[in-house]
Design a protein around this motif. Structure first.
Motif, PDB file in Angstrom:
ATOM      1  N   PRO A   1       0.636  -1.347  -0.138  1.00 46.06           N
ATOM      2  CA  PRO A   1       0.315  -0.256  -0.087  1.00 46.06           C
ATOM      3  C   PRO A   1       1.088   1.463   0.057  1.00 46.06           C
ATOM      4  O   PRO A   1       1.977   1.214   0.680  1.00 46.06           O
ATOM      5  N   ALA A   2       0.105   2.271  -0.686  1.00 50.14           N
ATOM      6  CA  ALA A   2       1.041   3.765  -1.348  1.00 50.14           C
ATOM      7  C   ALA A   2       0.857   4.103  -0.228  1.00 50.14           C
ATOM      8  O   ALA A   2      -0.310   4.501   0.823  1.00 50.14           O
ATOM      9  N   LEU A   3       1.937   5.200   0.911  1.00 50.16           N
ATOM     10  CA  LEU A   3       2.273   6.256   2.193  1.00 50.16           C
ATOM     11  C   LEU A   3       2.298   7.304   1.945  1.00 50.16           C
ATOM     12  O   LEU A   3       3.658   6.880   1.601  1.00 50.16           O
ATOM     13  N   VAL A   4       1.454   7.958   1.498  1.00 50.41           N
ATOM     14  CA  VAL A   4       1.982   9.846   1.559  1.00 50.41           C
ATOM     15  C   VAL A   4       2.995   9.919   3.136  1.00 50.41           C
ATOM     16  O   VAL A   4       2.392  10.166   3.831  1.00 50.41           O
ATOM     17  N   LEU A   5       3.864  10.851   2.747  1.00 45.40           N
ATOM     18  CA  LEU A   5       4.264  11.326   4.328  1.00 45.40           C
ATOM     19  C   LEU A   5       4.586  12.917   4.101  1.00 45.40           C
ATOM     20  O   LEU A   5       5.471  13.500   2.978  1.00 45.40           O
ATOM     21  N   ILE A   6       3.319  13.720   5.206  1.00 46.12           N
ATOM     22  CA  ILE A   6       3.447  14.664   4.593  1.00 46.12           C
ATOM     23  C   ILE A   6       4.135  15.608   5.554  1.00 46.12           C
ATOM     24  O   ILE A   6       4.066  15.849   6.944  1.00 46.12           O
ATOM     25  N   HIS A   7       5.025  16.424   5.467  1.00 46.19           N
ATOM     26  CA  HIS A   7       6.355  17.176   6.288  1.00 46.19           C
ATOM     27  C   HIS A   7       5.108  18.500   6.716  1.00 46.19           C
ATOM     28  O   HIS A   7       4.427  19.281   6.907  1.00 46.19           O
ATOM     29  N   GLY A   8       6.046  18.977   8.050  1.00 41.64           N
ATOM     30  CA  GLY A   8       5.610  20.667   8.676  1.00 41.64           C
ATOM     31  C   GLY A   8       6.600  21.612   8.477  1.00 41.64           C
ATOM     32  O   GLY A   8       6.973  21.561   7.330  1.00 41.64           O
TER      33      GLY A   8
ATOM     34  N   ILE B   1       0.014   6.024  -9.169  1.00 40.62           N
ATOM     35  CA  ILE B   1      -0.450   5.465  -7.882  1.00 40.62           C
ATOM     36  C   ILE B   1      -1.735   6.213  -7.373  1.00 40.62           C
ATOM     37  O   ILE B   1      -1.901   7.656  -7.393  1.00 40.62           O
ATOM     38  N   SER B   2      -3.128   6.022  -6.533  1.00 44.06           N
ATOM     39  CA  SER B   2      -4.313   6.243  -6.800  1.00 44.06           C
ATOM     40  C   SER B   2      -5.578   5.514  -5.266  1.00 44.06           C
ATOM     41  O   SER B   2      -6.107   6.482  -5.477  1.00 44.06           O
ATOM     42  N   ASN B   3      -4.573   5.020  -4.613  1.00 43.90           N
ATOM     43  CA  ASN B   3      -5.138   4.529  -3.547  1.00 43.90           C
ATOM     44  C   ASN B   3      -3.619   4.978  -2.317  1.00 43.90           C
ATOM     45  O   ASN B   3      -3.020   4.614  -2.383  1.00 43.90           O
ATOM     46  N   VAL B   4      -4.403   5.784  -1.908  1.00 43.53           N
ATOM     47  CA  VAL B   4      -2.894   5.817  -0.690  1.00 43.53           C
ATOM     48  C   VAL B   4      -3.458   6.456   0.361  1.00 43.53           C
ATOM     49  O   VAL B   4      -4.605   6.268   1.089  1.00 43.53           O
TER      50      VAL B   4
END
Length: 289
Positions: A32-39, A97-100
């Motif tokens: 599964p794709a996991l998107v990590l979004i920083h601060g 990638i369309s599912n995250v």
């Protein structure tokens, strides 16, 4: 540990909307794709302590947003949260990638809220299956900005980059970490280097506008969490003076039947302060759902 140069060497720059954006992926593409979004005001390097363990379970996707880290920092950009969200959707489209799933922190929480709002409104090309928020200003009225952030937001904001030094940066950073988990010298050195890369200090007064955008879009972004039908968790370092225990209390008041996990000893950067514990908390959340 990933040094900044090692982190940079294992990523790549791509052009999105005329800007050079630093991106990084890892893991098996069948996972599964996991998107990590920083601060704010850091970069994707914030995830380095969790990176290797998470990449065993997920295909990881991250980037440095416009104005941050190793990416371009144009002085004339508006730095809208919606445009930062677009960077992720562009990158995901390029990767087919369309599912995250999303794991976000601080400023990244707001970007995740925008992506979630698009999904709730059926205006998203990407389908989000779960969201994990780490310390961030999910509810503007409960957000307590530091003095320096208030100053950046004011008409005198332009003066802050001129007065900022590594020593002052270190003092501000240490003040938002847990008392027993202060930032290591390598963390201070790396975040300071990332902040200064591409003359980044001068765009800080523009980037801080996300606090104003949160107020302007409060209904859309808060409603997105309330109306979302996917699993969401808020993991919080309680000692964070900006969005710690008080933000957790607000979250539990506003979001019904909610999932939360708090760490009494940690501060604003839980994933940096105790990467192992936050990785475990995240993996536990995913197992439960």
């Amino acid at each position: 540990m990933y040094t900044l140069s090692k982190w940079q060497l294992s990523g790549q720059f791509i052009h999105i909307n005329g800007h050079q954006i630093f991106t990084k992926t890892a893991g098996n593409t069948h996972n599964p794709a996991l998107v990590l979004i920083h601060g704010f005001p850091s970069a994707s390097w914030d995830w380095e302590g969790m990176w290797d363990e998470l990449s065993k379970h997920y295909f990881l996707v991250t980037l440095d947003m416009l104005g941050f880290g190793l990416s371009d920092k144009p002085f004339k950009a508006d730095y809208k949260i919606a445009e930062q969200a677009d960077l992720y959707t562009h990158l995901l489209q390029r990767l087919n990638i369309s599912n995250v799933h999303i794991l976000a922190h601080d400023y990244g929480d707001t970007v995740a809220q925008e992506l979630l709002a698009r999904q709730v409104a059926n205006q998203s090309e990407v389908h989000i299956h779960s969201v994990c928020f780490l310390n961030g200003g999910l509810f503007p009225q409960a957000h307590k900005p530091l003095f320096i952030q208030k100053l950046l937001l004011s008409k005198l904001g332009w003066i802050v980059p001129k007065l900022m030094s590594k020593q002052k940066f270190s003092k501000n950073l240490t003040s938002i970490f847990g008392a027993n988990t202060p930032p290591a010298p390598v963390v201070i050195d790396t975040l300071w280097a990332l902040l200064n890369h591409n003359d980044g200090l001068r765009v800080m007064p523009k980037l801080i506008n996300y606090i104003t955008q949160r107020k302007q879009n409060e209904q859309r972004w808060v409603t997105a969490i309330i109306n979302s039908d996917i699993p969401v968790i808020f993991i919080v370092g309680e000692q964070d003076p900006i969005s710690g225990k008080h933000m957790l209390e607000q979250y539990e008041k506003i979001i019904p039947n909610t999932r939360t996990h708090s760490f009494a000893e940690l501060g604003h950067y839980p994933q940096v302060e105790d990467a192992k514990a936050i990785t475990q908390a995240y993996l536990n959340f995913r197992k439960q759902v």
